[in-house]
Scaffold this motif. Structure first.
Motif, mmCIF file in Angstrom:
data_model
loop_
_atom_site.group_PDB
_atom_site.id
_atom_site.type_symbol
_atom_site.label_atom_id
_atom_site.label_comp_id
_atom_site.label_asym_id
_atom_site.label_seq_id
_atom_site.Cartn_x
_atom_site.Cartn_y
_atom_site.Cartn_z
ATOM 1 N N LYS A 270 -77.884 -15.486 5.570
ATOM 2 C CA LYS A 270 -78.438 -16.008 4.320
ATOM 3 C C LYS A 270 -78.223 -15.003 3.192
ATOM 4 O O LYS A 270 -77.652 -13.935 3.412
ATOM 5 N N LYS A 271 -78.699 -15.309 2.021
ATOM 6 C CA LYS A 271 -78.351 -14.523 0.841
ATOM 7 C C LYS A 271 -78.793 -13.069 0.969
ATOM 8 O O LYS A 271 -78.017 -12.147 0.701
ATOM 9 N N HIS A 272 -80.030 -12.828 1.384
ATOM 10 C CA HIS A 272 -80.555 -11.467 1.472
ATOM 11 C C HIS A 272 -80.927 -11.083 2.901
ATOM 12 O O HIS A 272 -81.601 -10.072 3.098
ATOM 13 N N SER A 273 -80.532 -11.851 3.874
ATOM 14 C CA SER A 273 -80.958 -11.585 5.247
ATOM 15 C C SER A 273 -79.924 -10.756 5.994
ATOM 16 O O SER A 273 -78.793 -10.552 5.533
ATOM 17 N N GLN A 274 -80.333 -10.300 7.167
ATOM 18 C CA GLN A 274 -79.412 -9.638 8.076
ATOM 19 C C GLN A 274 -78.552 -10.685 8.780
ATOM 20 O O GLN A 274 -78.998 -11.802 9.022
ATOM 21 N N PRO A 275 -77.309 -10.359 9.107
ATOM 22 C CA PRO A 275 -76.451 -11.358 9.759
ATOM 23 C C PRO A 275 -76.805 -11.552 11.228
ATOM 24 O O PRO A 275 -77.287 -10.636 11.889
ATOM 25 N N ASN A 276 -76.567 -12.743 11.699
ATOM 26 C CA ASN A 276 -76.687 -13.068 13.120
ATOM 27 C C ASN A 276 -75.290 -13.398 13.628
ATOM 28 O O ASN A 276 -74.641 -14.319 13.131
ATOM 29 N N GLN A 277 -74.819 -12.636 14.616
ATOM 30 C CA GLN A 277 -73.422 -12.731 15.041
ATOM 31 C C GLN A 277 -73.331 -13.048 16.520
ATOM 32 O O GLN A 277 -74.089 -12.512 17.332
ATOM 33 N N VAL A 278 -72.395 -13.936 16.850
ATOM 34 C CA VAL A 278 -72.114 -14.318 18.231
ATOM 35 C C VAL A 278 -70.621 -14.121 18.485
ATOM 36 O O VAL A 278 -69.790 -14.516 17.659
ATOM 37 N N THR A 279 -70.277 -13.513 19.625
ATOM 38 C CA THR A 279 -68.881 -13.217 19.960
ATOM 39 C C THR A 279 -68.502 -13.957 21.225
ATOM 40 O O THR A 279 -69.263 -13.981 22.199
ATOM 41 N N ARG A 280 -67.330 -14.545 21.213
ATOM 42 C CA ARG A 280 -66.771 -15.210 22.379
ATOM 43 C C ARG A 280 -65.398 -14.599 22.691
ATOM 44 O O ARG A 280 -64.578 -14.423 21.789
ATOM 45 N N LYS A 281 -65.175 -14.296 23.974
ATOM 46 C CA LYS A 281 -63.896 -13.746 24.412
ATOM 47 C C LYS A 281 -63.119 -14.827 25.168
ATOM 48 O O LYS A 281 -63.599 -15.367 26.167
ATOM 49 N N ILE A 282 -61.927 -15.144 24.668
ATOM 50 C CA ILE A 282 -61.079 -16.173 25.262
ATOM 51 C C ILE A 282 -59.806 -15.507 25.741
ATOM 52 O O ILE A 282 -59.117 -14.809 24.968
ATOM 53 N N VAL A 283 -59.467 -15.698 27.005
ATOM 54 C CA VAL A 283 -58.235 -15.147 27.589
ATOM 55 C C VAL A 283 -57.256 -16.290 27.789
ATOM 56 O O VAL A 283 -57.554 -17.262 28.487
ATOM 57 N N VAL A 284 -56.062 -16.160 27.152
ATOM 58 C CA VAL A 284 -55.009 -17.162 27.261
ATOM 59 C C VAL A 284 -53.945 -16.612 28.194
ATOM 60 O O VAL A 284 -53.360 -15.546 27.943
ATOM 61 N N GLN A 285 -53.687 -17.309 29.285
ATOM 62 C CA GLN A 285 -52.657 -16.921 30.244
ATOM 63 C C GLN A 285 -51.436 -17.816 30.071
ATOM 64 O O GLN A 285 -51.552 -19.007 29.825
ATOM 65 N N ALA A 286 -50.258 -17.227 30.260
ATOM 66 C CA ALA A 286 -49.024 -17.993 30.139
ATOM 67 C C ALA A 286 -48.913 -18.993 31.281
ATOM 68 O O ALA A 286 -49.522 -18.841 32.342
#
Length: 293
Positions: A270-286
């Protein structure tokens, strides 16, 4: 003549005594019959089968213990507060932020535990409904009990069909000056609470919930769909690029993937708030590697 009069009066008295005895016997028989009918009605019970289905919290705890993980580890994996997960397991739904977020948290938790998330949501709805009905019934019972047993002891008096508290000496001595002072104090307290809530809402990080993709996903696809929900007032970024959301905060974005490991960072702020972050790890195999495996 006098003897005849006495005999007649004696006969009348005897007749009256017999009539009174007959009436008493009839009243006693009628009373006994009424008691018998009441007892028969009270002893008529309907038998119902009690379901042995485990509650939602027990199901969640059992599934988590089978995977041998702690609640803190689950909270770290799903990026959901440990307090909210504990509330779902204990059935203390009053500690959850809201019905929409509670359902999203439960859906993510059930899928992570390999449970039927649709059945879990149905169990959640049923338990919330039963809790609401039980609370209302308990409130009515307490009101009736208070009316019947504690009217005189607690300083209550009945006015018509209502139960009204008797005015105390303190209430009678409550002057307009004291009333104004109390009113100003209550207004000041409400203003402080309101301002505190506003400040907290401004600076606290917004809620962010990401459904797909799953955690540590391995795929051979070259694109991935990222969707979820956040606060309506929050701005969304996926890998630093702004993303639009609808009026309810739902967002959906299709991203291109490269071979190897891809990190997707979803952030809400939000404008003055702390960020909330989510991370996703995707592995692409040939395709060649997947075929060999």
């Amino acid at each position: 003549m006098k003897m005849k009069m006495k005999r007649r009066s004696l006969k009348r008295n005897q007749m009256n005594m017999k009539t009174k005895k007959k009436r008493r016997r009839k009243r006693m028989r009628a009373k006994i019959n009424r008691n018998k009918r009441d007892n028969k009605q009270m002893t008529k019970f309907k038998t119902k089968k009690i379901s042995s289905h485990a509650c939602l919290g027990e199901t969640l705890v059992s599934a988590r213990k089978k995977r041998e993980v702690s609640l803190r580890e689950v909270a770290r994996e799903l990026r959901i507060s440990e307090t909210y997960l504990r509330a779902l397991e204990s059935g203390d739904y009053g500690k959850l932020p809201g019905d929409i977020y509670a359902r999203n948290f439960l859906k993510s938790y059930a899928r992570w535990l390999n449970l039927d998330w649709k059945q879990s949501l149905a169990d959640y709805s049923l338990e919330v409904q039963l809790h609401t009905q039980t609370s209302k019934a308990l409130d009515k019972t307490l009101d009736k009990t208070l009316y019947k047993t504690q009217g005189s002891k607690s300083g209550l008096m009945s006015v018509g069909a209502r139960l009204v508290r008797r005015p105390s000496r303190l209430a009678l001595s409550f002057t307009p000056r004291l009333f104004r002072q109390a009113f100003v104090g209550v207004l000041a307290a409400l203003l402080l609470v309101y301002l505190g809530g506003k400040v907290r809402a401004i600076f606290s990080p917004p809620l962010l919930f990401v459904e797909p993709p799953a955690i540590d996903l391995v795929t051979d696809e070259r694109t991935i769909v990222v969707s979820g929900q956040a606060d309506r007032q929050a701005s969304l970024l996926i890998n630093g690029q702004p993303v639009l959301s609808d009026d309810n905060g739902h967002f959906t974005e299709v991203l291109d993937l490269a071979d190897g490991t891809n990190l997707i960072e979803i952030a809400a702020q939000k404008k003055h708030s702390q960020p909330n972050q989510v991370t996703r790890k995707i592995v692409v195999q040939a395709d060649e590697i997947l075929t060999e495996e």
